[in-house]
Design an enzyme around this catalytic site. Structure first.
Site, PDB file in Angstrom:
ATOM      1  CG  MET A  12      -1.655  -1.112   1.638  1.00 48.05           C
ATOM      2  SD  MET A  12      -3.265  -1.080   0.864  1.00 48.05           S
ATOM      3  CE  MET A  12      -3.821  -2.732   1.352  1.00 48.05           C
ATOM      4  CB  THR A 245       8.324  -4.425  25.508  1.00 44.54           C
ATOM      5  OG1 THR A 245       7.172  -3.774  26.012  1.00 44.54           O
ATOM      6  CG2 THR A 245       7.977  -5.312  24.362  1.00 44.54           C
ATOM      7  CG  ASP A 258       2.737  -4.640   9.580  1.00 41.16           C
ATOM      8  OD1 ASP A 258       1.981  -5.579   9.913  1.00 41.16           O
ATOM      9  OD2 ASP A 258       2.342  -3.610   8.998  1.00 41.16           O
ATOM     10  CB  SER A 299      10.125   3.856  11.998  1.00 42.11           C
ATOM     11  OG  SER A 299       9.121   2.860  11.910  1.00 42.11           O
TER      12      SER A 299
HETATM   13  O1  RIB Z   1       0.107  -2.257   9.623  1.00 39.72           O
HETATM   14  C1  RIB Z   1       0.358  -0.984   9.128  1.00 39.72           C
HETATM   15  C2  RIB Z   1      -0.067  -0.883   7.716  1.00 39.72           C
HETATM   16  O2  RIB Z   1      -1.455  -1.062   7.654  1.00 39.72           O
HETATM   17  C3  RIB Z   1       0.190   0.454   7.056  1.00 39.72           C
HETATM   18  O3  RIB Z   1       1.439   0.534   6.439  1.00 39.72           O
HETATM   19  C4  RIB Z   1      -0.969   0.588   6.082  1.00 39.72           C
HETATM   20  O4  RIB Z   1      -0.554   0.479   4.756  1.00 39.72           O
HETATM   21  C5  RIB Z   1      -1.946  -0.515   6.473  1.00 39.72           C
HETATM   22  O5  RIB Z   1      -1.956  -1.527   5.549  1.00 39.72           O
HETATM   23 NA    NA Z   2       7.198   4.036  13.482  1.00 40.29          NA
END
Ligand code: RIB
Ligand code: NA
Length: 311
Positions: A12, A245, A258, A299
């Site tokens: 995206m 953490t 992610d 980041s």
């Molecule tokens: O998890 C974050 C992501 O969720 C973003 O980068 C955005 O593109 C959505 O897909």
């Molecule tokens: Na960030």
């Protein structure tokens, strides 16, 4: 040459506005910064794994447009194989409108576009890479059928699978659980899937037990600044393990989940005998770096930015 990590998932273009708070329905507010970045959960996870040092390939679809061209270059710049990146004239590259408030929280609308055209034919072409990888990672920003097919193919070929059911859908096909070696979601996704509130670490442990009962080999529920809980079907009687953490100053949590999953995929590929708890502890630290700067992929740390004891 086999890949460490193959991701079948989304790309995206992130259109990000920073504002003091999230607007209410019908309201216009002033923000203070706008930028465009590379995002999409699939690509984010792939880029984080690549930056840790994994040999990666992305299986995805972008549009035949400016954003799509740019995205392919972004993969190349990060050393991700683009052999299985398709371009379509039938739909636009996926886009995410993101608002980040001063607390580092976000609200996101995705228009998946070309991502939804990734299908069986694309998987067939990628099958040699997919079936010989060490780890396959899937999410839910592409057609769920495509994700499930990829997970099944990997599973049948003894490739370790990580499934991130994000964004969560309430009526998830039960086969997703059976095809997942590691089923990794956040607290709100766990709530939606189990129908039970996940407010505490204890709740997360209980939700994890329920997800385990549905057939995955292990479950990780991420809890933001509280770390995560890890459960394994191999020790069904033992309670869930909480992995905390270290506290950090949060600027932007977008894509932190992610970063965690990308790092986890790297560890599963490079340290297959390491305990899942230890992998989660290290992945927490990687994601903890990502929340301290604005943006998603911008980041994400590389190996050289991280303490050597994480490797
Ligand atoms: O998890 C974050 C992501 O969720 C973003 O980068 C955005 O593109 C959505 O897909
Ligand atoms: Na960030």
């Amino acid at each position: 040459e086999a890949f460490d990590v193959v991701v079948v998932g989304s790309c995206m273009t992130d259109l990000v506005s920073q504002a003091p708070r999230l607007p209410k329905a019908g309201e216009t507010i002033h923000g203070h910064k706008f930028f465009i970045g590379f995002g999409g959960k699939g690509a984010n996870q792939c880029i984080q794994a690549a930056r840790m040092g994994a040999k990666t390939a992305m299986v995805c679809k972008v549009g035949k447009d400016f954003f799509g061209e740019n995205y392919i270059q972004n993969f190349k710049d990060n050393g991700v194989s683009t052999d299985f990146v398709g371009q379509t004239a039938d739909s636009a590259t996926g886009a995410a409108s993101i608002i980040v408030n001063d607390a580092g929280e976000n609200a996101i609308v995705i228009v998946a576009g070309a991502n939804l055209l990734l299908g069986g034919e694309d998987l067939r072409r990628a099958l040699p890479a997919l079936s010989s990888a060490k780890v396959l990672v899937c999410q839910l920003e592409i057609s769920p059928d495509t994700s499930l097919q990829a997970l099944r193919q990997a599973h049948e070929n003894n490739v370790k699978t990580i499934f991130n059911p994000a964004p969560a859908i309430p009526d998830l096909d039960p086969d997703f659980y059976r095809a997942s070696d590691v089923f990794c979601c956040n607290e709100s996704e766990a709530e939606l899937l189990t129908g039970a509130a996940v407010a505490s670490i204890e709740d997360a442990g209980q939700a994890g037990q329920e997800l385990l009962r549905r057939g995955c080999s292990s479950v990780i529920i991420t809890l933001g600044s509280r770390g995560c809980v890890v459960l394994s079907a191999q020790e069904p009687s033992s309670p869930s393990h909480h992995v905390p953490t270290k506290p950090v100053t949060t600027v932007d949590t977008t894509g932190a989940g992610d970063s965690f999953i990308g790092a986890l995929a790297f560890y599963m590929a490079h340290f297959p005998t390491m305990s899942l708890e230890e992998m989660a502890r290290r992945a927490n630290q990687v994601a903890g770096v990502s929340v301290q700067t604005i943006g998603t992929q911008t980041s994400y740390p590389s190996k050289k930015d991280l303490p050597t004891d994480l490797f």
